[in-house]
Structure formats: structure tokens, C-alpha cells
Design a protein around this motif. Structure first.
Motif, PDB file in Angstrom:
ATOM      1  N   GLY A 163      10.267 -12.498  12.413  1.00  0.00           N
ATOM      2  CA  GLY A 163      10.216 -14.080  12.291  1.00  0.00           C
ATOM      3  C   GLY A 163       9.645 -14.494  10.981  1.00  0.00           C
ATOM      4  N   ILE A 164      10.256 -15.389  10.300  1.00  0.00           N
ATOM      5  CA  ILE A 164       9.810 -15.497   9.114  1.00  0.00           C
ATOM      6  C   ILE A 164       8.642 -16.720   9.379  1.00  0.00           C
ATOM      7  N   THR A 165       7.618 -16.405   8.978  1.00  0.00           N
ATOM      8  CA  THR A 165       6.320 -17.391   9.097  1.00  0.00           C
ATOM      9  C   THR A 165       5.710 -17.528   7.853  1.00  0.00           C
ATOM     10  N   LEU A 166       4.848 -18.414   7.439  1.00  0.00           N
ATOM     11  CA  LEU A 166       4.067 -18.454   6.449  1.00  0.00           C
ATOM     12  C   LEU A 166       3.250 -16.986   6.149  1.00  0.00           C
ATOM     13  N   SER A 167       2.551 -16.584   7.189  1.00  0.00           N
ATOM     14  CA  SER A 167       1.842 -15.333   7.116  1.00  0.00           C
ATOM     15  C   SER A 167       2.841 -13.986   6.789  1.00  0.00           C
ATOM     16  N   SER A 168       3.959 -14.251   7.017  1.00  0.00           N
ATOM     17  CA  SER A 168       4.902 -13.017   6.923  1.00  0.00           C
ATOM     18  C   SER A 168       5.380 -13.184   5.455  1.00  0.00           C
ATOM     19  N   ILE A 169       5.730 -14.379   5.024  1.00  0.00           N
ATOM     20  CA  ILE A 169       5.764 -14.382   3.525  1.00  0.00           C
ATOM     21  C   ILE A 169       4.884 -14.070   2.760  1.00  0.00           C
ATOM     22  N   MET A 170       3.743 -14.479   3.154  1.00  0.00           N
ATOM     23  CA  MET A 170       2.453 -14.029   2.235  1.00  0.00           C
ATOM     24  C   MET A 170       2.331 -12.515   2.222  1.00  0.00           C
ATOM     25  N   PHE A 171       2.456 -11.636   3.478  1.00  0.00           N
ATOM     26  CA  PHE A 171       2.348 -10.285   3.466  1.00  0.00           C
ATOM     27  C   PHE A 171       3.509  -9.874   2.462  1.00  0.00           C
ATOM     28  N   VAL A 172       4.648 -10.263   2.521  1.00  0.00           N
ATOM     29  CA  VAL A 172       5.602  -9.671   1.562  1.00  0.00           C
ATOM     30  C   VAL A 172       5.332  -9.846   0.022  1.00  0.00           C
ATOM     31  N   LEU A 173       4.722 -11.157  -0.275  1.00  0.00           N
ATOM     32  CA  LEU A 173       4.319 -11.270  -1.613  1.00  0.00           C
ATOM     33  C   LEU A 173       3.063 -10.409  -1.941  1.00  0.00           C
ATOM     34  N   ILE A 174       2.360 -10.188  -0.809  1.00  0.00           N
ATOM     35  CA  ILE A 174       0.990  -9.253  -1.064  1.00  0.00           C
ATOM     36  C   ILE A 174       1.608  -7.809  -1.400  1.00  0.00           C
ATOM     37  N   ALA A 175       2.695  -7.508  -0.670  1.00  0.00           N
ATOM     38  CA  ALA A 175       3.368  -6.275  -0.909  1.00  0.00           C
ATOM     39  C   ALA A 175       3.917  -5.937  -2.393  1.00  0.00           C
ATOM     40  N   VAL A 176       4.598  -6.997  -2.549  1.00  0.00           N
ATOM     41  CA  VAL A 176       5.415  -6.888  -4.051  1.00  0.00           C
ATOM     42  C   VAL A 176       4.179  -6.999  -4.975  1.00  0.00           C
ATOM     43  N   SER A 177       3.238  -7.696  -4.822  1.00  0.00           N
ATOM     44  CA  SER A 177       2.468  -7.756  -6.099  1.00  0.00           C
ATOM     45  C   SER A 177       1.716  -6.476  -6.073  1.00  0.00           C
ATOM     46  N   SER A 178       1.190  -5.673  -4.841  1.00  0.00           N
ATOM     47  CA  SER A 178       0.603  -4.616  -4.975  1.00  0.00           C
ATOM     48  C   SER A 178       1.667  -3.383  -5.541  1.00  0.00           C
ATOM     49  N   LEU A 179       2.777  -3.557  -5.341  1.00  0.00           N
ATOM     50  CA  LEU A 179       3.820  -2.477  -5.821  1.00  0.00           C
ATOM     51  C   LEU A 179       3.946  -2.680  -7.538  1.00  0.00           C
ATOM     52  N   ILE A 180       3.830  -4.108  -7.847  1.00  0.00           N
ATOM     53  CA  ILE A 180       3.885  -4.438  -9.501  1.00  0.00           C
ATOM     54  C   ILE A 180       2.672  -3.951  -9.834  1.00  0.00           C
TER      55      ILE A 180
END
Length: 139
Positions: free
Chosen positions: A38-55
Motif C-alpha cells: 500500500g502506498i502511504t507516506l511512510s512507505s514512500i519515505m521507506f523507499v527514499l531512505i532505501a535509495v539514499s542508503s544505496l547512493i
């Protein structure tokens, strides 16, 4: 220190290369699973944290390596100059110069010339070195 050669000169830092990479990849997988639930604010934030961690993981290693590459180029250029009175051929790539750092003084000039003339890869240069000069001071 252990004798260094072509087979053992690569360097891995287990805590960084294996543990941290595993954690970052786990975060990415969990964030993708989470967003599909489910797309929620927290799930979007979780993806952004994951992408920034990889970068961050990729850049944390790349930035110091770029500085180290520049230092190696300068050191090896000075060494070549002290042996020949000339600077490296500008056609030498940074990868070739990095490979040449393992060559002893009595092999450096010929290997550098061959690297330019025959467009040798860094692996080919390392294989051509007869008396490996260890580099124990790299990151």
C-alpha cells in the motif's frame, strides 16, 4: 606483512563490502515489499531512505578511491620522472597508471611504454610484472 602478488592484491573490508552491502540490499527489498502492500507516506519515505542508503553506500567508497587514484597518478608520475626525466605519456589511462604502481623501478619504464604502445589493460600490465612491488598503504 604477507607477500603481495597479483592473486592477493585486491582488498576487501568485510564489514563494509559484505555486512553493510547486505544491510542496504535488505532495506531496499523490504522497502519494495512495503510499497506493494500500500502506498502511504511512510512507505514512500521507506523507499527514499532505501535509495539514499544505496547512493550513500556507493559514494562513500567511490569518493576516497577517486582521491587515492589522483594521489597514485601523482606519485607514479614523479617516480617515472625520476627514472626518465620525462612525465608519463598523457595517453596512459588512470587504470593503467594504477596497475603500474605494482611494477618495480627496473620494470616501470618498459611497462609504461608497452602499456601505451600496445594499449594494455590494467590486468595485462599486472600480469606482465615479474617482480611485484607491494602496496600495503591503500584504502
Amino acid at each position: 606483512m604477507k607477500e603481495q602478488n597479483f592473486k592477493n592484491h585486491s582488498r576487501y573490508v568485510p564489514l563494509f563490502h559484505f555486512v553493510m552491502l547486505g544491510i542496504v540490499l535488505t532495506i531496499i527489498v523490504l522497502s519494495v515489499i512495503n510499497i506493494f502492500s500500500g502506498i502511504t507516506l511512510s512507505s514512500i519515505m521507506f523507499v527514499l531512505i532505501a535509495v539514499s542508503s544505496l547512493i550513500g553506500f556507493l559514494k562513500i567508497r567511490r569518493f576516497p578511491l577517486a582521491v587515492q587514484d589522483r594521489a597514485i597518478r601523482a606519485e607514479e608520475n614523479l617516480r617515472y620522472f625520476s627514472l626518465t626525466g620525462k612525465l608519463f605519456d598523457p595517453r596512459l589511462t588512470i587504470e593503467q597508471v594504477i596497475a603500474l604502481r605494482f611494477a618495480p623501478d627496473n620494470e616501470l619504464v618498459a611497462l609504461a611504454d608497452n602499456a601505451v604502445k600496445d594499449n594494455l589493460s590494467n590486468k595485462e600490465i599486472k600480469h606482465a610484472i615479474r617482480n611485484w612491488k607491494a602496496d600495503h598503504h591503500r584504502a
